[in-house]
Each structure stands twice: as C-alpha cells, then as structure tokens.
Motif scaffolding. Structure first.
Motif, PDB file in Angstrom:
ATOM      1  N   ALA A 196      18.388  23.169  64.709  1.00 27.03           N
ATOM      2  CA  ALA A 196      19.180  22.620  65.812  1.00 27.03           C
ATOM      3  C   ALA A 196      20.669  22.782  65.544  1.00 27.03           C
ATOM      4  CB  ALA A 196      18.829  21.140  66.014  1.00 27.03           C
ATOM      5  N   VAL A 197      21.097  22.541  64.299  1.00 20.31           N
ATOM      6  CA  VAL A 197      22.507  22.701  63.931  1.00 20.31           C
ATOM      7  C   VAL A 197      22.928  24.158  64.080  1.00 20.31           C
ATOM      8  CG1 VAL A 197      24.156  22.611  62.022  1.00 20.31           C
ATOM      9  CG2 VAL A 197      22.586  20.706  62.408  1.00 20.31           C
ATOM     10  N   LEU A 198      22.069  25.087  63.624  1.00 21.52           N
ATOM     11  CA  LEU A 198      22.382  26.512  63.724  1.00 21.52           C
ATOM     12  C   LEU A 198      22.513  26.955  65.179  1.00 21.52           C
ATOM     13  CD1 LEU A 198      22.754  29.274  62.374  1.00 21.52           C
ATOM     14  CD2 LEU A 198      20.275  29.549  62.406  1.00 21.52           C
ATOM     15  N   LEU A 199      21.585  26.522  66.033  1.00 16.47           N
ATOM     16  CA  LEU A 199      21.645  26.883  67.443  1.00 16.47           C
ATOM     17  C   LEU A 199      22.878  26.284  68.109  1.00 16.47           C
ATOM     18  CD1 LEU A 199      17.902  26.491  68.514  1.00 16.47           C
ATOM     19  CD2 LEU A 199      19.166  28.613  68.137  1.00 16.47           C
ATOM     20  N   PHE A 200      23.235  25.061  67.706  1.00 18.08           N
ATOM     21  CA  PHE A 200      24.423  24.420  68.277  1.00 18.08           C
ATOM     22  C   PHE A 200      25.686  25.178  67.895  1.00 18.08           C
ATOM     23  CE2 PHE A 200      27.937  21.349  67.762  1.00 18.08           C
ATOM     24  CZ  PHE A 200      28.076  20.945  69.067  1.00 18.08           C
ATOM     25  N   MET A 201      25.779  25.606  66.627  1.00 17.47           N
ATOM     26  CA  MET A 201      26.953  26.364  66.178  1.00 17.47           C
ATOM     27  C   MET A 201      27.047  27.706  66.898  1.00 17.47           C
ATOM     28  SD  MET A 201      27.071  25.629  62.075  1.00 17.47           S
ATOM     29  CE  MET A 201      27.556  24.021  61.437  1.00 17.47           C
ATOM     30  N   LEU A 202      25.903  28.368  67.077  1.00 19.58           N
ATOM     31  CA  LEU A 202      25.913  29.642  67.794  1.00 19.58           C
ATOM     32  C   LEU A 202      26.320  29.443  69.247  1.00 19.58           C
ATOM     33  CD1 LEU A 202      22.655  31.321  66.395  1.00 19.58           C
ATOM     34  CD2 LEU A 202      25.017  32.016  65.953  1.00 19.58           C
ATOM     35  N   LEU A 243      21.044  42.485  67.126  1.00 29.02           N
ATOM     36  CA  LEU A 243      22.108  42.872  66.196  1.00 29.02           C
ATOM     37  C   LEU A 243      23.099  43.825  66.848  1.00 29.02           C
ATOM     38  CD1 LEU A 243      20.003  43.415  62.941  1.00 29.02           C
ATOM     39  CD2 LEU A 243      21.470  41.478  63.505  1.00 29.02           C
ATOM     40  N   ILE A 244      22.607  44.705  67.724  1.00 27.95           N
ATOM     41  CA  ILE A 244      23.489  45.667  68.389  1.00 27.95           C
ATOM     42  C   ILE A 244      24.346  44.978  69.446  1.00 27.95           C
ATOM     43  CG2 ILE A 244      23.556  47.726  69.848  1.00 27.95           C
ATOM     44  CD1 ILE A 244      20.981  48.642  68.466  1.00 27.95           C
ATOM     45  N   ILE A 245      23.705  44.159  70.281  1.00 27.07           N
ATOM     46  CA  ILE A 245      24.420  43.511  71.385  1.00 27.07           C
ATOM     47  C   ILE A 245      25.445  42.511  70.878  1.00 27.07           C
ATOM     48  CG2 ILE A 245      24.157  41.985  73.379  1.00 27.07           C
ATOM     49  CD1 ILE A 245      21.397  43.259  73.818  1.00 27.07           C
ATOM     50  N   PHE A 246      25.062  41.743  69.853  1.00 27.76           N
ATOM     51  CA  PHE A 246      25.911  40.663  69.376  1.00 27.76           C
ATOM     52  C   PHE A 246      26.714  41.047  68.131  1.00 27.76           C
ATOM     53  CE2 PHE A 246      22.669  38.324  71.751  1.00 27.76           C
ATOM     54  CZ  PHE A 246      23.469  37.496  72.524  1.00 27.76           C
ATOM     55  N   GLN A 247      26.923  42.337  67.911  1.00 24.29           N
ATOM     56  CA  GLN A 247      27.655  42.766  66.719  1.00 24.29           C
ATOM     57  C   GLN A 247      29.035  42.114  66.598  1.00 24.29           C
ATOM     58  OE1 GLN A 247      30.456  45.048  66.511  1.00 24.29           O
ATOM     59  NE2 GLN A 247      30.484  44.924  64.275  1.00 24.29           N
ATOM     60  N   PRO A 248      29.848  42.071  67.665  1.00 23.78           N
ATOM     61  CA  PRO A 248      31.157  41.416  67.538  1.00 23.78           C
ATOM     62  C   PRO A 248      31.042  39.917  67.252  1.00 23.78           C
ATOM     63  CG  PRO A 248      31.088  42.833  69.480  1.00 23.78           C
ATOM     64  CD  PRO A 248      29.694  42.687  68.990  1.00 23.78           C
ATOM     65  N   GLU A 249      30.081  39.259  67.934  1.00 24.05           N
ATOM     66  CA  GLU A 249      29.924  37.815  67.743  1.00 24.05           C
ATOM     67  C   GLU A 249      29.405  37.488  66.345  1.00 24.05           C
ATOM     68  OE1 GLU A 249      29.044  39.405  70.479  1.00 24.05           O
ATOM     69  OE2 GLU A 249      30.438  38.523  71.909  1.00 24.05           O
ATOM     70  N   ILE A 250      28.457  38.312  65.833  1.00 27.81           N
ATOM     71  CA  ILE A 250      27.934  38.087  64.484  1.00 27.81           C
ATOM     72  C   ILE A 250      29.034  38.271  63.450  1.00 27.81           C
ATOM     73  CG2 ILE A 250      26.354  38.990  62.730  1.00 27.81           C
ATOM     74  CD1 ILE A 250      24.410  39.657  64.997  1.00 27.81           C
ATOM     75  N   ARG A 251      29.861  39.296  63.638  1.00 23.36           N
ATOM     76  CA  ARG A 251      30.990  39.514  62.734  1.00 23.36           C
ATOM     77  C   ARG A 251      31.941  38.331  62.772  1.00 23.36           C
ATOM     78  NH1 ARG A 251      36.146  41.747  63.221  1.00 23.36           N
ATOM     79  NH2 ARG A 251      36.896  42.771  61.331  1.00 23.36           N
ATOM     80  N   GLN A 252      32.211  37.825  63.978  1.00 25.04           N
ATOM     81  CA  GLN A 252      33.094  36.677  64.128  1.00 25.04           C
ATOM     82  C   GLN A 252      32.500  35.448  63.448  1.00 25.04           C
ATOM     83  OE1 GLN A 252      34.192  35.824  68.195  1.00 25.04           O
ATOM     84  NE2 GLN A 252      34.382  33.648  67.765  1.00 25.04           N
ATOM     85  N   PHE A 253      31.183  35.256  63.589  1.00 24.27           N
ATOM     86  CA  PHE A 253      30.508  34.108  62.986  1.00 24.27           C
ATOM     87  C   PHE A 253      30.591  34.170  61.465  1.00 24.27           C
ATOM     88  CE2 PHE A 253      26.655  32.160  61.251  1.00 24.27           C
ATOM     89  CZ  PHE A 253      26.746  30.883  61.785  1.00 24.27           C
ATOM     90  N   LEU A 254      30.340  35.354  60.890  1.00 26.98           N
ATOM     91  CA  LEU A 254      30.369  35.492  59.434  1.00 26.98           C
ATOM     92  C   LEU A 254      31.780  35.330  58.885  1.00 26.98           C
ATOM     93  CD1 LEU A 254      27.895  38.486  58.973  1.00 26.98           C
ATOM     94  CD2 LEU A 254      27.467  36.054  58.565  1.00 26.98           C
ATOM     95  N   LEU A 255      32.777  35.828  59.615  1.00 31.68           N
ATOM     96  CA  LEU A 255      34.159  35.640  59.186  1.00 31.68           C
ATOM     97  C   LEU A 255      34.551  34.168  59.222  1.00 31.68           C
ATOM     98  CD1 LEU A 255      35.915  38.669  60.937  1.00 31.68           C
ATOM     99  CD2 LEU A 255      35.701  38.308  58.478  1.00 31.68           C
ATOM    100  N   ALA A 256      34.136  33.486  60.298  1.00 28.47           N
ATOM    101  CA  ALA A 256      34.452  32.061  60.409  1.00 28.47           C
ATOM    102  C   ALA A 256      33.729  31.235  59.357  1.00 28.47           C
ATOM    103  CB  ALA A 256      34.083  31.568  61.807  1.00 28.47           C
ATOM    104  N   LEU A 257      32.525  31.697  58.967  1.00 32.60           N
ATOM    105  CA  LEU A 257      31.725  30.962  57.987  1.00 32.60           C
ATOM    106  C   LEU A 257      32.432  30.854  56.647  1.00 32.60           C
ATOM    107  CD1 LEU A 257      28.933  29.623  57.725  1.00 32.60           C
ATOM    108  CD2 LEU A 257      28.071  31.807  56.857  1.00 32.60           C
ATOM    109  N   GLY A 258      33.318  31.804  56.360  1.00 36.74           N
ATOM    110  CA  GLY A 258      34.018  31.793  55.086  1.00 36.74           C
ATOM    111  C   GLY A 258      35.243  30.914  55.053  1.00 36.74           C
ATOM    112  N   THR A 259      35.596  30.292  56.164  1.00 37.62           N
ATOM    113  CA  THR A 259      36.782  29.438  56.188  1.00 37.62           C
ATOM    114  C   THR A 259      36.400  28.000  55.883  1.00 37.62           C
ATOM    115  OG1 THR A 259      36.560  28.970  58.551  1.00 37.62           O
ATOM    116  CG2 THR A 259      37.848  30.912  57.924  1.00 37.62           C
ATOM    117  N   PRO A 260      37.259  27.256  55.148  1.00 36.43           N
ATOM    118  CA  PRO A 260      36.942  25.870  54.787  1.00 36.43           C
ATOM    119  C   PRO A 260      36.788  24.961  55.989  1.00 36.43           C
ATOM    120  CG  PRO A 260      38.786  26.706  53.485  1.00 36.43           C
ATOM    121  CD  PRO A 260      38.520  27.703  54.553  1.00 36.43           C
ATOM    122  N   SER A 261      37.447  25.287  57.087  1.00 33.17           N
ATOM    123  CA  SER A 261      37.414  24.408  58.259  1.00 33.17           C
ATOM    124  C   SER A 261      36.239  24.693  59.184  1.00 33.17           C
ATOM    125  CB  SER A 261      38.714  24.570  59.060  1.00 33.17           C
ATOM    126  OG  SER A 261      38.868  25.914  59.457  1.00 33.17           O
TER     127      SER A 261
END
Length: 276
Positions: free
Chosen positions: A20-26, A76-94
């Motif tokens: 549920a947390v993962l779906l909410f974040m997405l 993976l193909i359709i959401f490539q920009p969003e997945i990249r954005q998610f992984l980049l954001a995942l590395g930030t402390p905030s």
C-alpha cells in the motif's frame, strides 16, 4: 470439511502495508502526469487477475496472467522517465518526508545543514523582482548536480548580489540559463535544466517548468524571478510556490538549508533593501 477461515499472519499484514505504501508513493509521483491513467489501468488489470485466480476462473486468469507478464516489459518502456525519476528521488534523504507525512520523522535522521550565504541571493532577487528581470537560481544540497553544472559555464565565484544581477542582465550571454550555487559558491551559470511534464498554471513559463523539473529529480532548491510579472517563486520537491515576499524567501531558505538565525539574518536583508 475444509476450513472456511483465512489464516492471516502478522507478516501478511506487513506485506499488505508495504504494498500500500509503495502504490501510494507511485501515485504521488505520477499524479498530475499523463502516465497516471496508464498506471491506474495496470493496477486495475492486476487486481482483476488476482480476483479471477482466487475464484478459479482458469481461462480468464491465464489470459490476464499472460498480459501481466508481457506488460512488465511494456511497463518499463512506457514509464522509463518516471522510473528514473523515482530511483533518483529514492536516493535523497527527504524522500520519505516528501511522499508521506507519516514518515517525515525518518528523513529527519539524515538532515544536514548547508553553509550558504543566502543574504546576497535574497537581495538580488528583490532587486530583479522590482525591475522585472528574469532569473533562475538553483541552490544544491546533498546532490551537487555536477551533470547539470557541466552544461553551463564554470564561474566558481563568491556569492554576491551584484554578480547575480549582472549574470541575469538581459544583454548577458548567460541570462537565459540557470545559475548553480554549491558549497557557498556560484559554481556555474547558463546551465540547462530538465523541463517538467507536470501540469502547471498557464502563466508559468519555461523557467518555472525547469525549476519544477530539476527539483522533481533532486533535492535542490530553485528560485525563479518572473520576467513578465517580477514575482518570485520558490520550488522544492517538484512543488512550486508562486508570488512570495523576500522575507518569506529568506525564511524558507534558512529552514530548508538548516541555517541558524545568525547565518540567515532577515533584518540585514531588509536593511540592504531599504538602502536602495
């Protein structure tokens, strides 16, 4: 006689909670973009597949299961920009604080202070606002955005309001790009930023979209001075606040950079403005 009760373990509850947390974040990440409709459609098909499997509707379950299997590659193909954005954001402390207020206390463990002289920035923004001189200033935090710095002209100078105003002067060759401030120095100017695909108000120009785009994929702070209205906008975490006063700008910078009252003296900024 088969038991009709479903045995639920504590781990099952934890599993449901984490999903549920993962779906909410997405959902929060994709909200406001065209990809949200595709995401909701995939979730609906997945839920339908699980229901048909539980009801032992074998044929329909097999068809939906095959669609889901192939759909992973399409996802993976359709959401490539969003997945990249998610992984980049995942590395930030905030990250946790940004996508869930209930997890904000976890991000506080990683908070740091960033030594930046914000007074010249606020004074310059006030001056440029008064004369409607467009500007886009980025202040980095943990992520120093070296890939963005490399797209502009390296300056590496001490922060000062005259220098900031001169760089964004209309006849300056660097006025169209973004200024990057890192480790209390102006690192580069004329930098190219990624543009957000988020739906913004019509009066938001390219500078505003670039500010939102960069803060969507990093922990940086972006300040925009509108060339049309002279309004100052403040952007963090992909969210932008329009038409703020210089005193509010000073307070938000002090808060987001973890500065104390001596490092961010609002009264000194106001005194500098009155002298003009």
């Amino acid at each position: 006689m088969e038991a009709i009760f479903i045995h639920i373990r504590i781990l099952d509850l934890v599993d449901i909670f984490l999903v549920a947390v993962l779906l909410f974040m997405l959902y929060k990440l994709l909200k406001g973009t065209a990809a949200i409709n595709i995401f909701l459609g995939i979730v609906a098909i997945f839920v339908l597949w699980k229901i048909t499997a539980a009801l032992k509707m074998q044929l329909l379950s097999d068809i939906l299961g095959a669609f889901i299997s192939v759909g992973i590659i399409a996802f993976l193909i359709i959401f490539q920009p969003e997945i990249r954005q998610f992984l980049l954001a995942l590395g930030t402390p905030s990250f946790l604080g940004k996508y869930g207020k209930h997890f904000a206390f976890l991000s506080n463990w990683f908070e740091s202070s960033y030594e930046t002289d914000t007074n010249p920035v606020v004074v310059a923004c006030r001056h440029m606002s008064n004369i409607k001189q467009g500007a886009l200033i980025v202040i980095t935090r943990q992520n120093e955005l070296q890939q963005v710095v490399n797209t502009g002209v390296i300056i590496d100078a001490v922060i000062s309001s005259p220098l900031i105003e001169n760089i964004f002067f209309k006849n300056s060759p660097l006025h169209d790009g973004a200024m990057i401030i890192t480790q209390n120095r102006i690192k580069a100017a004329g930098c190219v930023l990624p543009v957000s695909k988020k739906k913004l108000p019509r009066y938001a120009g390219l500078r505003h979209r670039a500010a939102v785009g960069l803060t969507e994929i990093s922990d940086a702070i972006a300040i925009v001075v509108s060339e049309e209205t002279g309004n100052i906008s403040y952007c963090t975490g992909g969210n932008i606040r329009h038409n703020i006063e210089p005193s509010t700008l000073q307070q938000k910078l002090a808060s987001d950079l973890g500065l104390d009252s001596e490092q961010a003296d609002t009264e000194s900024v106001q005194e500098n403005v009155k002298k003009d």
